[in-house]
Design a protein around this motif. Structure first.
Motif, short mmCIF file in Angstrom:
data_model
loop_
_atom_site.label_atom_id
_atom_site.label_comp_id
_atom_site.label_asym_id
_atom_site.label_seq_id
_atom_site.Cartn_x
_atom_site.Cartn_y
_atom_site.Cartn_z
N ALA A 126 -17.91 5.26 28.77
CA ALA A 126 -18.93 5.64 29.76
C ALA A 126 -18.84 4.80 31.02
O ALA A 126 -19.09 5.30 32.12
CB ALA A 126 -20.32 5.50 29.14
N HIS A 174 -25.59 6.74 26.00
CA HIS A 174 -25.88 6.68 27.44
C HIS A 174 -26.10 5.22 27.81
O HIS A 174 -26.74 4.49 27.07
CB HIS A 174 -27.15 7.50 27.77
CG HIS A 174 -27.59 7.34 29.19
ND1 HIS A 174 -28.52 6.39 29.58
CD2 HIS A 174 -27.19 7.97 30.32
CE1 HIS A 174 -28.69 6.47 30.89
NE2 HIS A 174 -27.90 7.42 31.37
N HIS A 211 -22.23 8.90 20.44
CA HIS A 211 -22.46 9.45 21.76
C HIS A 211 -23.56 8.60 22.40
O HIS A 211 -24.67 8.56 21.89
CB HIS A 211 -22.87 10.92 21.62
CG HIS A 211 -23.24 11.58 22.92
ND1 HIS A 211 -23.77 12.84 22.99
CD2 HIS A 211 -23.16 11.15 24.21
CE1 HIS A 211 -24.00 13.16 24.26
NE2 HIS A 211 -23.64 12.15 25.01
N LYS A 271 -27.41 8.39 21.55
CA LYS A 271 -27.99 9.73 21.48
C LYS A 271 -27.70 10.38 20.14
O LYS A 271 -28.54 11.07 19.58
CB LYS A 271 -27.44 10.59 22.62
CG LYS A 271 -27.77 10.00 24.01
CD LYS A 271 -27.26 10.86 25.12
CE LYS A 271 -28.08 12.13 25.22
NZ LYS A 271 -28.51 12.42 26.60
N ASN A 309 -27.58 2.73 30.76
CA ASN A 309 -28.32 2.56 32.01
C ASN A 309 -27.69 1.38 32.75
O ASN A 309 -27.80 0.24 32.34
CB ASN A 309 -29.79 2.29 31.69
CG ASN A 309 -30.63 2.13 32.95
OD1 ASN A 309 -30.15 1.62 33.96
ND2 ASN A 309 -31.87 2.57 32.87
N LEU A 312 -19.91 15.64 29.13
CA LEU A 312 -20.91 14.60 28.94
C LEU A 312 -21.71 14.40 30.21
O LEU A 312 -21.21 14.65 31.31
CB LEU A 312 -20.23 13.27 28.57
CG LEU A 312 -19.50 13.22 27.23
CD1 LEU A 312 -18.65 11.96 27.14
CD2 LEU A 312 -20.48 13.28 26.07
N GLY A 313 -22.94 13.93 30.04
CA GLY A 313 -23.77 13.63 31.21
C GLY A 313 -23.28 12.37 31.92
O GLY A 313 -22.37 11.68 31.46
N GLU A 314 -23.95 12.07 33.03
CA GLU A 314 -23.58 10.89 33.80
C GLU A 314 -23.85 9.62 32.99
O GLU A 314 -24.87 9.51 32.32
CB GLU A 314 -24.40 10.85 35.09
CG GLU A 314 -23.74 10.00 36.17
CD GLU A 314 -24.62 9.88 37.41
OE1 GLU A 314 -24.38 8.99 38.21
OE2 GLU A 314 -25.56 10.69 37.54
N ASN A 315 -22.95 8.67 33.08
CA ASN A 315 -23.04 7.40 32.35
C ASN A 315 -23.14 7.59 30.83
O ASN A 315 -23.74 6.79 30.13
CB ASN A 315 -24.23 6.57 32.85
CG ASN A 315 -24.04 6.13 34.28
OD1 ASN A 315 -22.91 5.81 34.70
ND2 ASN A 315 -25.11 6.16 35.06
N GLU A 316 -22.58 8.69 30.38
CA GLU A 316 -22.52 8.90 28.92
C GLU A 316 -21.07 8.78 28.46
O GLU A 316 -20.14 9.04 29.23
CB GLU A 316 -23.04 10.29 28.56
CG GLU A 316 -24.56 10.39 28.70
CD GLU A 316 -25.10 11.72 28.23
OE1 GLU A 316 -26.28 11.96 28.49
OE2 GLU A 316 -24.36 12.52 27.62
#
Lengths: 165, 769
Positions: free
Chosen positions: B741, B634, B632, B645, B636, B605-609
């Protein structure tokens, strides 16, 4: 008296001139396809075209349409590619917002023959669909755009009363 | 757990004979009005005399057209298409000749309700049997006309075919005479097609109602006009109950062109308390008059109540062990708590919500020869008709409700309270009237989903296994106010429980010790009318159950999916009962495993996801729709904004009747769930919801739609409901993803960016401190 062209026909009304166009269309001319949703221009169920631009009829005083051309969902005459795409993609659920969705989308395709996902969302995001058939609305707009290589002009009585689809 | 038997007995068409008879130039087929053998002996006579009471019947005319009557409301679920496909499949009809008609409230249609995600579930068997009986009658008559034996013939696409020869349904109807009764036993013995032999069920088709919804011709209640009608707008009092009018001043309205005056409404049914309505020759004049007229009230104490007060009461109630009534009581939770190594506790809230169907509620009413004709869209005619009868002080025979398309239902139009001001105004004014609520009127009168509080306590033993859960929840109960006859006795016999406000808590996880207390929040009940909102109890109870399951998984260092699977063993009461919940919890485990791979659970997973999971069994244990969802997201961290997402769902609803319609229901439901999770919430202030229109109430728009991946399990199991269950899992799956996350655990719906920022700030200051 206020005179205007409604779906290609010259009409006139004597209602108080602050009356929103919506009630004139629905209750005086009995065209019920244009819907009442929020009454404050924020759901888009009442969207019609005035000289080709999308307008929220629920807040639009009838005095401002004098000598102008109004097109409602009925004026598309079941011939607009969006209407076919709406069936192909099985878009409507309750269907109440769909006249407004189609009228709003039609003004996009009139100026942009191949709108991107972003352009579709930007153009459509002030139309609420409470059943949330949004994915299919998006898809149907793309389907309609792909069905023709031209922009889709909407009924314009100024063009010798001819319809161009 | 079978708490809905009362209502189901009314709806289901069990134990009725089926009649097939020639009437006029048509062949009519219907269930008889009387159960069992006490029915009329002659099918033709009974049909001609309209002695039948089906929710379903159909006829075939000389042209071979099959006309199927639909007693269910069309609220966007394309129900007519699904029900007609079931009949047509067994009948062997030519689909291009099938038509549907939405019927009025004549008693012959039987009990009328469209809700609970019940329509297909309740109709599948009787409709299949009706279609099969029709096929056999046509086959036999066709064989006689062709001079063949029935066993040499088959029914295909609207024809009876016997070798080389064939005859159409239309010719059979015009040449043959039918007069036949299928007994209950004969009906039950009819062979119903299996999956692979089906021609329409499970196959793609176009919904019959859609074309009219693309060109403005679909007719909704608000589109009705009757001769000589005037327009009316209600003046909605400051809260639901207990307001009385002290003065009406229409001085500022009298100069409005078209203003006709006002009526004060006296309602013997007490649905309306303190109501006035204005009348005008146009609706715009009625809107202006409604704004101009000044109504003074002796206000109800409810007008001082806020959402926070209701929630504080809910917190108090859930912590009071004597409050409420037992809904589940397995094992011994006290013992489990005493023996636990760790005890976990969490409390979850949900805020008030509105249905907000886009067509404002409305009704057009005229009296013809002493009969009150109502033109409107309604989901529960059999609940509404007695209410109207009471308000008008007439018997139900003096009322006919004509049904139109519904511009959204979502449970709002189950209760026909919005019809009452229209009928009372028409009666008082003596002319046909069309009453339309403005959006703000509609919102203020609408029965919102009650705010809720749920408290959970879990025990975990030394081996890190959960040994028991205690669950208490408090909310206003729709059924208590609107249909108390459908409440059921609690396990401890202390009182009655609203099934629609407790379903969802009796889940399919195997727990040796499990206790659930359902508590009515009387402050909520007295302040406003709680509404049945799409997905009802499970819609908010699953938010707590599935968030708490995740909290236990995290506290015990287990993968949230593995943890859930360990409790979905299908033991004991969770084994399920054929045919409705065949295989029980194992089917829930199955969809959960499927969604794990479908969503690439555990992938990078991406950052903060984060990814979060939640499951549901839909609306009730006696009609389970098995769903698992992975969100899924994200987050901020600087502004708290949550971007969803992707939502991945696996759905097992048994046999799928109309695949694209099924998908549309789940797509809409899932986005509803997302909208309720992040975008809605309508707090009660001064006894009424505070956000009355779209300038403040902000349901999901197109730009917020995530990628959706919805997959159905191929199945021959019994068909269950789909209108609501898609809503249920989304909020807890998102909350669980946010927790993964960021470590932020949100326990209040809707989830707000501010709550995330607040949590992160507190965590930061704790670290520093």
């Amino acid at each position: 008296m206020i005179e205007f062209i409604l779906n290609g026909k010259k009409v006139s009304t004597k209602v108080p001139d602050d009356t929103p166009l919506l009630w004139v269309i629905r209750d005086e001319f009995h065209l019920k396809g244009t819907k009442f949703g929020c009454g404050i221009s924020m759901c888009g169920a009442c969207t019609v075209h005035i000289d080709g631009d999308p307008v929220r009829a629920c807040k639009y005083p009838v005095k401002l349409v004098n000598k102008k051309q109004i097109t409602t969902i009925e004026g598309l005459n079941n011939e607009h590619p969006l209407q076919e795409a709406w069936i192909k993609e099985q878009v409507p659920q309750c269907g109440y917002c769909q006249s407004g969705q189609i009228m709003q989308a039609a003004t996009l395709l009139a100026s942009n023959k191949d709108p991107s996902e972003k352009e579709i969302v930007a153009h459509m995001s002030n139309n609420l669909c409470r059943c949330m058939a949004y994915s299919r609305i998006k898809k149907a707009i793309k389907t309609a755009a792909n069905s023709t290589s031209e922009t889709v002009s909407i009924f314009d009585p100024a063009l010798n009363g001819q319809k161009e689809i | 757990m079978n708490n809905l038997n009362g209502i189901k007995d009314k709806i289901q068409l069990s134990r009725r004979n089926f009649l097939v008879g020639s009437v006029g130039a048509s062949l009519l087929m219907a269930f008889s009005v009387l159960p069992g053998k006490s029915m009329a002996e002659n099918a033709k006579k009974a049909l001609a005399g309209k002695i039948f009471s089906p929710n379903v019947w159909f006829e075939i005319n000389e042209r071979g057209e099959v006309l199927i009557n639909i007693a269910k409301a069309e609220i966007g679920q394309h129900i007519g298409t699904a029900l007609a496909r079931i009949v047509a499949d067994e009948l062997g009809a030519d689909w291009s000749k099938v038509r549907i008609v939405h019927v009025d409230t004549d008693p012959k249609w039987g009990y009328m309700v469209t809700g609970g995600s019940w329509s297909v579930f309740h109709s599948f068997t009787p409709l299949s049997q009706a279609g099969a009986a029709g096929r056999i009658a046509l086959l036999e008559a066709g064989a006689v006309l062709l001079g063949k034996n029935g066993n040499e013939c088959e029914v295909i696409n609207g024809y009876v075919k016997c070798g080389e020869k064939s005859i159409s349904f239309g010719d059979i109807v015009s040449k043959g005479q039918f007069n036949r009764i299928f007994t209950v036993e004969e009906l039950a013995a009819l062979p119903i097609k299996s999956g692979k032999n089906r021609q329409f069920i499970g196959k793609d088709t176009m919904a019959l109602d859609i074309p009219s919804k693309t060109n403005g011709t679909a007719k909704y209640g608000i589109d009705v006009e009757v001769d000589g009608m005037v327009y009316a707008r209600p003046i909605v009092p400051p809260s639901r109950y207990g307001n009385s009018i002290t003065k009406v001043n229409d001085k500022k309205a009298v100069n409005i062109p078209g203003y006709l005056g006002y009526e004060i409404l006296n309602d013997p049914s007490e649905t309306l308390q303190g109501w006035v309505c204005v009348l005008a020759t146009s609706y715009y004049s009625a809107i202006k008059a409604g704004d101009a007229i000044v109504v003074s009230y002796k206000k109800s104490p409810a007008t001082k109540v806020s959402e926070e007060q209701i929630q504080i009461e809910g917190e108090k109630l859930t912590r009071d062990k004597n409050a409420g009534n037992l809904f589940v009581d397995d094992g011994n939770v006290e013992q489990a708590t005493l023996e636990a190594k760790i005890n976990l506790e969490a409390s979850y809230r949900t805020a008030s919500l509105l249905h907000f169907p886009l067509e404002p509620v409305n009704a057009t009413v005229e009296f013809i020869d002493d009969v009150c004709h109502i033109h409107t869209g309604n989901q529960w005619q059999s609940l509404t008709m007695p209410l109207i009868a009471k308000a008008l002080n007439v018997t139900q025979e003096k009322i006919v409700m004509h049904q139109y398309y519904l511009g959204g239902g979502f449970g709002r139009r189950l209760f026909g309270d919005y019809i009452i001001p229209a009928v009372l105004t028409a009666k008082a004014y003596g002319k046909p009237i069309k009453m339309v609520f403005t959006r703000e009127d509609d919102s203020r009168f609408s029965p919102p989903r009650s705010p809720s509080v749920q408290l959970f306590n879990a025990s975990v033993d030394a081996k890190n296994n959960v040994t028991g859960i205690e669950h208490a929840f408090a909310a206003g109960w729709p059924t208590l106010s609107m249909a108390p006859q459908f409440m059921f006795e609690s396990l401890d016999k202390k009182g009655k429980i609203d099934p629609f406000s407790s379903n969802g808590a009796d889940h399919w996880y195997t727990l040796d010790n499990h206790r659930v207390r359902a508590i009515n929040n009387k402050l909520a009940q007295d302040t406003f009318l709680p509404g049945w909102l799409r997905s009802v109890g499970p819609g908010w109870l699953c938010w707590g159950v599935e968030s708490f399951m995740d909290e236990i998984a995290i506290a015990t260092n287990k993968d949230p999916i593995d943890f859930r699977l360990s409790l979905l063993d299908g033991r004991g009461k969770n084994a399920g009962t054929a045919p409705v919940s065949n295989h029980g919890a194992l089917r829930l485990a199955n969809v959960l495993k499927k969604v794990r791979s479908q969503s690439n659970w555990g992938g990078e997973l991406g950052e903060n996801e984060g990814m979060g999971v939640a499951i549901t069994y839909g609306q009730e244990r006696t009609m389970p729709t098995w769903i698992a969802c992975v969100a899924h997201v994200h987050v901020n961290k600087s502004n708290g904004k949550v971007t969803v997402k992707k939502l991945s769902l696996t759905v097992d609803c048994g046999t799928v009747i109309h695949p694209d319609g099924a998908l549309a229901q789940v797509e809409g439901g899932v986005l509803w769930g997302l909208s309720l999770a992040l975008h809605e919430g309508n707090e009660i202030k001064k006894g009424q919801i505070s956000k009355t229109n779209l300038d403040t109430y902000t349901p999901l728009r197109m730009g917020d739609v995530p990628e959706l991946d919805i997959q159905f399990i191929e199945s021959d199991e019994i068909s269950v409901g789909l209108g609501e269950p898609g809503v249920v899992t989304v909020a807890p799956a998102i909350a669980n993803a946010i927790a993964q996350a960021t470590g932020v655990r949100l326990r209040s719906l809707p989830m707000r960016p501010d709550d995330i920022i607040q949590f992160l700030k507190e965590r930061e200051s704790n670290k520093i401190g």
